[in-house]
Design an enzyme around this catalytic site. Structure first.
Site, PDB file in Angstrom:
ATOM      1  N   ASP A 405      16.937   9.733  12.002  1.00  0.00           N
ATOM      2  CA  ASP A 405      16.791   8.651  12.250  1.00  0.00           C
ATOM      3  C   ASP A 405      16.780   8.353  13.306  1.00  0.00           C
ATOM      4  O   ASP A 405      18.045   8.624  14.451  1.00  0.00           O
ATOM      5  CB  ASP A 405      18.340   8.491  11.318  1.00  0.00           C
ATOM      6  CG  ASP A 405      18.643   7.992  10.092  1.00  0.00           C
ATOM      7  OD1 ASP A 405      18.050   8.718   9.724  1.00  0.00           O
ATOM      8  OD2 ASP A 405      19.346   7.233   9.133  1.00  0.00           O
ATOM      9  N   ASP A 424      12.997   9.612  10.307  1.00  0.00           N
ATOM     10  CA  ASP A 424      13.809   9.301   8.475  1.00  0.00           C
ATOM     11  C   ASP A 424      14.009   7.841   9.286  1.00  0.00           C
ATOM     12  O   ASP A 424      12.651   6.936   9.715  1.00  0.00           O
ATOM     13  CB  ASP A 424      14.879  10.253   8.489  1.00  0.00           C
ATOM     14  CG  ASP A 424      15.340  10.113   7.556  1.00  0.00           C
ATOM     15  OD1 ASP A 424      15.110   9.280   5.722  1.00  0.00           O
ATOM     16  OD2 ASP A 424      16.189  10.698   6.661  1.00  0.00           O
TER      17      ASP A 424
END
Ligand SMILES: *[C@@H]1O[C@H](CO)[C@@H](O)[C@H](O)[C@H]1NC(C)=O
Ligand SMILES: *[C@@H]1O[C@H](CO)[C@@H](O)[C@H](O)[C@H]1NC(C)=O
Ligand SMILES: *[C@@H]1O[C@H](CO)[C@@H](O)[C@H](O)[C@H]1NC(C)=O
Ligand SMILES: *[C@@H]1O[C@H](CO)[C@@H](O)[C@H](O)[C@H]1NC(C)=O
Ligand SMILES: *[C@@H]1O[C@H](CO)[C@@H](O)[C@H](O)[C@H]1NC(C)=O
Ligand SMILES: *[C@@H]1O[C@H](CO)[C@@H](O)[C@H](O)[C@H]1NC(C)=O
Ligand SMILES: *[C@@H]1O[C@H](CO)[C@@H](O)[C@H](O)[C@H]1NC(C)=O
Ligand SMILES: CC(=O)N[C@H]1CO[C@H](CO)[C@@H](O)[C@@H]1O
Length: 615
Positions: A405, A424
């Protein structure tokens, strides 16, 4: 001509493992480039602790001269490289590198097809000319070179087999990808299994992962196109004085290159990493002692580790144009489990972490490039309501693993001029009063570019604007493909269960604007309304292309949801999509044109109960 430049001598370097390089770097107020004498050409295995993986595909030189055809005006800029799994294979235990697993680490065909990602960084204060040499002998004809974002439109010329790109100075710096048409790879999905869950397949490496033995056909739609061996250019303005520590200050703890073991015990405030290569090992990280509130990575510093703060100072800083690399860690390195791959949202190592105190703290992040994050790139613990980020000129590369992320943009954060390679949730808007602008995104295989779900939240006063998505490759309809997404509750594996909302929470004054998505893209939005929507604007979105409709990846979703307790429906008002266009010809999608619905151009599946304005 380069009057003020320091003219370095020419060195011929014969580096242990392989690299033979002539290096001449610039260090003036106009241009600063750097070099690593321990470059290692190696696209297969991990590099030696003291080495830096160097691109075997590209070399780059930079000039500020007005005479760009004067070869002596060009200075070397080290081209770094990162590869899937950092060449370690799919291993679980860092100290047992010979034992491979088949656990899903988010990498399917990338290693098998030989993907690499290279980047170079330099500081500049005026227009530059960049010379790129292809070491793999591929074509550099200007017509075969594509720069992403395509809006940059820099002048390109080929001279004697090298490509020259003119890059005007920008006080925000610039982050872009240089791509060659003979090096583009088409990613194919496996709809023969199912377009809903099928993954990527490759047919070039029979002994590699996800091999598809037959010729590709309509069962294998193309879902993304990326360079096999990418090259990113990061040109940064010189940092302001308050972003550069004084290494000779008595409050500085200057670390020696090599294995670092003592940043956790110093009583100094600032940890400057001067040029050089540093590592913490695969089973340790930089757990900064509580006195340390500033860590700096000088241009030419390459630090293999991850940073954790424990200071209660009102300001924490991570600065400098060096690199913080997670390359020595296994995927999901769990600190409590000997840094083995053991998935835990609590204990897996982040590149940036810390404990936020109950007093307001600001984390300033400027200049740094992170490479090869082993997990989500940031998470603090403690009181997250009292932490804000101020981010500028930040880069994330080599995010081949699954859960990689982007930053956590805590309440009150301002984030500007960022490059993300991320596999992500990339731009996370989980908190209020946040402004995020000028973000270039290279999107991997899963999750939306902007994510504001996984929990029912109250979110207000959020602006995300000027986002350039330069690549995406969603393998299937189940990979949460979209530009803007609000995922189902993290705790609810059934993504279709609509009784999970909390209508007391609300989204108000949230604006996402000026998004461009180049190439094959996800759909506009996938939103599970887990809270009441009061005012929500998506303004000026352009999607260049979709994968074939059979994949359903282009579909936008807004199903009706209900309060988990009272079962009352979630209310939605002021949900506006404005200026949404698709395809290179920028066809507008509007209610008036009647082309927003499922089965038509806009492909939006909106619950009939919801009043959405599309203009
Ligand atoms: C630019 O440099 C080239 C190579 O050194 C030289 O031949 C040429 O005369 C220079 N042009 C100008 C305008 O100085
Ligand atoms: C400091 O960190 C090193 C590993 O980087 C570790 O070996 C050492 O035990 C730590 N010291 C303390 C006091 O925690
Ligand atoms: C956002 O900022 C405003 C003004 O400072 C403040 O009143 C409000 O509580 C903040 N919202 C949230 C959810 O923190
Ligand atoms: C809406 O949010 C923006 C930031 O995105 C803020 O500048 C503006 O003041 C907010 N408007 C209101 C009415 O609070
Ligand atoms: C694609 O996924 C969405 C969201 O999960 C779902 O609503 C839709 O039915 C799926 N479409 C197809 C064709 O699989
Ligand atoms: C739908 O929403 C728009 C503004 O978002 C509003 O002007 C309109 O009155 C609403 N229509 C209905 C039927 O609620
Ligand atoms: C725009 O491009 C799409 C896809 O190529 C095509 O279907 C559509 O007809 C074009 N629209 C216009 C107005 O040219
Ligand atoms: C400027 C620079 O980085 N010079 C290096 C070139 O390579 C030699 C040999 O590796 C180094 O000694 C120099 O420092």
């Amino acid at each position: 001509m380069f009057a003020s430049a320091i003219l370095g001598a020419l060195f011929l370097s014969l580096v242990a493992a392989v690299s033979v390089s002539v290096n001449r770097t610039a260090s003036s107020s106009r241009l600063h480039t750097w070099w690593h004498s321990t470059g290692e050409y190696n696209s297969q295995t991990s590099v030696l602790d003291g080495n830096v993986r160097q691109s075997g595909h590209y070399s780059v030189q930079v000039s500020t001269s007005s005479n760009t055809s004067d070869p002596s005006s060009y200075y070397d800029s080290f081209v770094y490289e990162t590869i899937p799994r950092n060449g370690m294979g799919n291993i679980i235990k860092p100290l047992e590198p010979a034992i491979l697993s088949t656990n899903d680490d988010g990498i399917s065909i990338e290693s098998a097809i030989g993907m690499t990602m290279a980047w170079t960084s330099f500081l500049y204060s005026e227009d530059v000319s960049i010379r790129i040499t292809r070491l793999d002998g591929g074509s550099t004809a200007a017509g075969n070179v594509i720069i992403h974002p395509t809006t940059l439109e820099y002048a390109k010329t080929e001279v004697n087999g090298d490509i020259y790109i003119t890059v005007p100075y920008s006080k925000r710096g610039v982050r872009f990808s240089v791509e060659f048409t003979d090096n583009l790879y088409e990613f194919h999905s496996n709809c023969a299994i199912s377009c809903t869950v099928g993954g990527l397949v490759q047919n070039s490496n029979p002994s590699g992962e996800s091999y598809w033995q037959e010729p590709f056909d309509s069962r294998n739609p193309v879902v993304g196109i990326e360079p096999l061996n990418s090259l990113l250019i990061f040109a940064s303005p010189f940092p302001p004085p308050d972003m550069v520590p004084n290494p000779t200050s008595p409050t500085s703890f200057v670390v020696e290159p090599g294995l670092v073991t003592d940043v956790n015990t110093t009583d100094k405030n600032t940890v400057p990493f001067n040029p050089g290569v540093y590592w913490f090992s695969s089973v340790a990280h930089a757990a900064l002692s509580s006195s340390v509130d500033w860590v700096d990575f000088a241009p030419g510093a390459y630090v293999k580790g991850a940073i954790s703060f424990s200071t209660i100072a009102p300001t924490m800083k991570a600065t400098g144009h060096g690199v913080l690399s997670g390359e020595q860690y296994v995927y999901q390195a769990n600190i409590e489990a000997g840094y083995c791959n053991d998935q835990s949202n609590q204990n897996d190592l982040r590149m940036w972490s810390g404990v936020s105190s109950n007093d307001q703290q600001t984390f300033i992040l400027n200049g740094v490039t992170i490479n090869a994050p082993p997990f989500n790139s940031m998470d603090f613990t403690g009181n997250l309501a009292t932490l804000s980020l101020q981010v500028s000129d930040y880069k994330q590369v080599g995010a081949f693993f699954g859960q990689t992320d982007g930053l956590e943009n805590y309440p009150g954060s301002t984030v500007q001029d960022v490059f993300y390679h991320s596999n992500d949730d990339t731009i996370k808007t989980y908190y209020s009063n946040v402004t995020i602008e000028r973000v270039t995104v290279w999107k991997g295989t899963t999750a939306p570019t902007v994510q504001f779900g996984w929990a029912s939240r109250t979110l207000e006063n959020i602006l995300v604007t000027d986002v350039d998505i330069i690549h995406s490759r969603y393998p299937s309809n189940s990979s949460h493909p979209s530009l803007v997404g609000l995922n189902q509750l993290y705790s609810q594996p059934d993504e279709t269960d609509p009784y999970t909302a909390n209508v007391d929470n609300y989204v108000r004054n949230v604006t996402f604007s000026n998004f461009r998505s180049e190439g094959i893209s996800g759909g506009l939005f996938r939103i599970c309304p887990l809270e009441t929507f009061d005012s929500f604007l998506m303004d000026s979105f352009w999607i260049e292309d979709f994968s074939p409709a059979v994949t359903a990846i282009e579909q936008s979703e807004l199903p009706q949801f209900f309060d988990a307790t009272s079962k009352e429906p979630v209310g939605i008002s002021g949900f506006v999509v404005k200026d949404f266009t698709v395809f290179a010809n920028k066809t507008a999608v509007t209610q008036e044109a009647g082309n927003w619905d499922i089965g038509s151009l806009g492909s939006m599946n909106i619950a009939p109960e919801y009043n959405v304005t599309i203009v």
